[in-house]
Design a protein around this motif. Structure first.
Motif: not given
Lengths: 393, 261
Positions: B210-230
């Protein structure tokens, strides 16, 4: 001097680097199931196609320039071998208006079986029988964007004739359409100019469009007459028409309700035509990720059974499969059934991406039970399968 | 003076009491409202996105797109997404007006036909472009779209988190429930688990860097979605986040959709 040259080169290269270039190149196989009616026609045609898209924007994206040249080379059919400028447009967008000057393609309408209200561009029929390919139209288009909707003014400067297959090509009447002797109701500048106005707006679940067109008809009347030596000729005749049309779609839950309707005067007697229907979708069927859509439309034309239209009292039903897989596999299979004369037109379209940059498309089209009075009778021997493999860059 | 002391004592005593008096449902809601509050006022954003789809054999497929978002304070946000890759769908654009409770309004622009199609927004659980992200995972996350229940406190790596269970309040969701791990300092989501209609674990999503923008808003650089079934997974990488672009409603209308690049 050298420094100046260097600066110019720098500038050119920086300009060039700001251009976005994309497009595709493909090879197509077009095969016909039955032997042709005319001996000069063939059963199989190979062709190649290339389209490029050059795009540049500036002024923070508010101005842009687009150039899209297009070329198809077809074996045998010299009328299908053609070059076109699909787009060559300058655009400027402001908070309350947009202006476009140049050659463009655009689309009006909501239905799937046919596109009644979509009148600005000439159809590139040699490209594909379905009429979804269109020739670039020179125009000046001013759009006024307000709370009450968008009002588009079109000054269409320069008429484009409809493309038709040549003597060696398929999907044509017998004899072939005599494109070289096309006739017009008006001549000179009147032939070339057309004017159109369209209001469009979204109100809640409703997307609405209301349009009027005045100018040389994009859809010619086909005149059959004998020439000096008694040979039959088919001549395209382009009248001046007025066409007023509406297109409406209501989107509620999984239902799309669609209607296109128009009144045209100037081409024979004033007539009315409409297409209306529904599209319903099942999403993520059985958790397979697949979508299945059902499309049903009714096609009406007040001219009835005549040489002018195939779709005067027809019902179209189709199934659309979207697999939502990595390769974006899609299948559309449908039939248009003529309630008056029982003729049927079957259409199957499928496409799939191969790897990252390749795509394969297959279309199969079959006609059955067409009768002599129906213009679809012309295509009774033209059942065909078209496959195109293309590389996208 | 006595009254003042009494007041002080009651207020000191009351605040933890109040927390205790809150039901787990109220606690869950107030955590999510606080998360929303902290993200309110971002105005607009522009971001580039790359998706890397991986199957069980490790084969990769990539998609690139860019997205503009406009914050709408009294309604759901508006967003415009434009595809850059794969090349055969380049220029395809998607306009969405999200709403807290009502179905979202959505339009798709098909560049080959120059056609704008209004599409039904019932497609929540279907996969987005063959990825492990469903449409509902990528939609604007409005507080009102779920009901909540606070479960417990639990650390993820070194971060102390609230664990909140969310139940979709909108129709056609592919989930019975979603469990969120929310960082107690920043109120951003660290991890999410998705449970399918049969209530078994379907997917696990992790948010990274997560990075902080405008000293207030957090946004992630990356997100990872793992399907646990397939066994398939999708990595979503965000880059070139820009705020304060000066976007207006006009940048999110059908006219703009037709010329979006």
């Amino acid at each position: 001097m050298q420094r100046l040259l260097f600066l110019v080169l720098m500038c050119v290269s920086c300009k060039l680097s700001a251009w976005e270039i994309s497009g595709y190149a493909g090879v197509e196989s077009l095969g016909f199931v039955h032997n042709p009616i005319d001996g000069s026609q063939h059963n199989h045609y190979l062709s190649g196609v290339v389209e490029a898209d050059f795009y540049h924007d500036w002024d923070d994206g508010r101005q842009s320039f687009t150039f899209v040249p297009y070329f198809r080379f077809s074996q045998h059919d010299n009328r299908r071998t053609h070059f076109d400028i699909r787009e060559l447009t300058w655009l400027k967008a402001s908070e309350q208006w947009e202006i476009r000057v140049g050659i463009r393609k655009l689309f009006w309408g909501v239905t799937e079986s046919q596109h009644l209200v979509d009148i600005i561009n000439q159809r590139d029929i040699v490209e594909n029988f379905d009429g979804e390919d269109k020739l670039g139209q020179p125009m000046i288009n001013f759009a006024l964007i307000q709370d009450w909707g968008t009002l588009d003014f079109f000054l269409l400067t320069g008429f484009r004739e409809r493309t038709f297959s040549g003597k060696d090509g398929r999907m044509r009447p017998f004899p072939e359409i005599d494109v070289g002797n096309a006739r017009y109701e008006k001549h000179g500048i009147d032939k070339h100019m057309a004017y159109a106005l369209r209001w469009s707006h979204t109100v809640g679940d409703w997307d609405l469009g209301l349009s009027h067109f005045y100018g040389t008809n994009r859809e010619p009347t086909l005149l059959a007459e004998a020439d000096g030596s008694g040979q039959l000729r088919i001549i395209p005749y382009y009248e001046m028409i007025h066409q007023t049309a509406i297109d409406v779609q209501a989107t509620t839950d999984s239902w799309l309700w669609k209607l296109e309707a128009m009144v045209r005067s100037g081409q024979g007697k004033t007539y009315f035509a409409a297409t209306g229907g529904i599209e319903y979708s099942f999403y993520n069927v059985q958790n397979s990720g697949m979508d299945i859509g059902i499309v049903a439309e009714y096609l009406y034309d007040s001219r009835g059974q005549s040489q002018q239209t195939i779709f005067q009292d027809d019902i179209m039903t189709a199934l659309r499969f979207g697999f939502n897989d990595v390769q974006s596999t899609e299948i559309l299979a449908g039939v248009i059934f003529d309630r008056t004369n029982n003729a049927k037109f079957y259409n199957i379209e499928a496409s799939r991406r191969l790897g990252d940059s390749w795509k394969i498309e297959v279309e199969a089209r079959f006609f059955s039970g067409t009768q002599k009075k129906d213009p679809a009778y012309l295509f009774r021997h033209d059942d065909h399968i078209r496959a195109e493999l293309s590389y996208h860059f | 003076m006595k009254i003042l002391i009494q007041l002080l004592i009651t207020s000191v005593l009351l605040s933890p009491l109040q927390l205790l008096a809150q039901t787990p449902e109220e606690q869950g809601l107030s955590i999510m409202q606080e998360a929303k509050k902290r993200n309110t006022g971002f105005g607009d954003t522009k971001v580039e996105m790359e998706m890397i789809l991986r199957n069980k054999n490790g084969d990769e497929s990539r998609r690139k797109m860019h997205q503009r978002t406009l914050e709408i304070l009294d309604d759901g946000d508006k967003s415009l997404s434009i595809f850059d890759n794969p090349r055969d769908v380049k220029g395809t654009a998607f306009l969405s007006f999200s709403h807290p409770v009502d179905p979202d309004d959505q339009w798709l622009y098909l560049p080959a036909l120059k056609r704008v199609k209004r599409i039904a927004s019932n497609n929540k659980s279907g996969p987005f472009m063959g990825s492990e992200f469903a449409f509902e995972d990528l939609a604007s996350q409005e507080v009102e779209k779920y009901s909540y229940k606070y479960l417990r406190d639990e650390p993820v790596d070194s971060a102390n988190c609230f664990v909140v269970e969310a139940y979709p309040a909108y129709e056609h969701s592919g989930y019975t429930r979603v469990i969120l791990w929310i960082d107690q300092n920043t109120y951003y989501t660290v991890k999410t688990e998705y449970y399918d209609r049969k209530n078994s674990l379907l997917k696990t999503q992790l948010f990274k860097n997560y990075q902080l923008y405008l000293d207030k808003f957090w946004r992630p650089d990356e997100t990872h979605m793992q399907n646990n079934q397939n066994g398939k997974s999708t990595q979503l990488i965000f880059s070139h986040y820009q705020f304060n672009n000066g976007f207006t409603d006009r940048d999110f209308d059908k006219n703009t959709l037709k010329r979006a690049r």
